[in-house]
Design a protein around this motif. Sequence first.
Motif, PDB file in Angstrom:
ATOM      1  N   SER A 143       3.367  11.352  -3.931  1.00  0.00           N
ATOM      2  CA  SER A 143       4.430  10.375  -3.684  1.00  0.00           C
ATOM      3  C   SER A 143       4.141   9.045  -4.381  1.00  0.00           C
ATOM      4  O   SER A 143       2.982   8.663  -4.584  1.00  0.00           O
ATOM      5  N   ASP A 144       5.198   8.313  -4.693  1.00  0.00           N
ATOM      6  CA  ASP A 144       5.041   6.950  -5.204  1.00  0.00           C
ATOM      7  C   ASP A 144       4.627   5.983  -4.098  1.00  0.00           C
ATOM      8  O   ASP A 144       4.153   4.885  -4.378  1.00  0.00           O
ATOM      9  N   SER A 145       4.812   6.381  -2.835  1.00  0.00           N
ATOM     10  CA  SER A 145       4.488   5.523  -1.701  1.00  0.00           C
ATOM     11  C   SER A 145       3.006   5.625  -1.370  1.00  0.00           C
ATOM     12  O   SER A 145       2.492   6.713  -1.097  1.00  0.00           O
ATOM     13  N   VAL A 146       2.313   4.492  -1.366  1.00  0.00           N
ATOM     14  CA  VAL A 146       0.901   4.496  -0.989  1.00  0.00           C
ATOM     15  C   VAL A 146       0.719   4.981   0.441  1.00  0.00           C
ATOM     16  O   VAL A 146      -0.292   5.640   0.757  1.00  0.00           O
ATOM     17  N   TRP A 147       1.709   4.725   1.293  1.00  0.00           N
ATOM     18  CA  TRP A 147       1.584   5.138   2.692  1.00  0.00           C
ATOM     19  C   TRP A 147       1.721   6.645   2.825  1.00  0.00           C
ATOM     20  O   TRP A 147       1.012   7.270   3.625  1.00  0.00           O
TER      21      TRP A 147
END
Length: 238
Positions: free
Chosen positions: A143-147
């Motif tokens: 994912s592009d989301s670090v979370w």
Amino acid sequence: MDPVTDLRGLEQELGILADSERATSLQRFFKTGPGQYGEGDQFLGIRVPHLRALARRSRALPLDAAVQLLHSPWHEERLLALLLLVDRYRRGDSGERDEIHRVYLANTSYINNWDLVDTSAEHIVGAHVTPNQIGLLEQLARSDSVWERRIAMMATFYWIKRTEYRPALRIANLLVQDGHDLIHKVVGWMLREIGKRDRATEEEFLLAHNRRMPRTMLRYSLEHFPAERRQAYLRGEA
């Protein structure tokens, strides 16, 4: 103390527990300044043990109320929502667990700091996959989301605790050259947890990857190694 059964009552309890001076300190600790990973997050200043105690008193809160709380701009309200979801998942039947798992994945944009991820991912995501079927974790790891990437790695802790290391090693392999410090730390942490249980398995991974691992990731993974062995890795001589 009396149980809390509705969202209004819960918010009143939170207001009583709020501490503005502590909130200011937490905003610094969780990097809420411009350009930082927690940019714009807001805090009430409530201690985690108080939130856990309140979660135990709020077990009767409907699921939709917990989800509404997860959408709060206040960090502690989101953390409380996740504590409630984890508790409901543990106590729920297969149908309720499926629903909580679905809700969790649909709301990852609100699970937007490392403590929120670390409190919940292993219990709701890790517990919902099997070691042989981790396609979801691989998807999150890309994912592009670090979370979402941290959720993927943190979810594997569920299986590490059960001495099943394949999910963690697979996700660590996908994230071994990630650019974010929060991913470096969690990958190193999970590798260290593997090593606490099976040093040979951790060393096999490190020998294959240590020269391309970010320094922080490597340091975290080596914390329990003997000093001489740790230094050999850090010098690139392992």
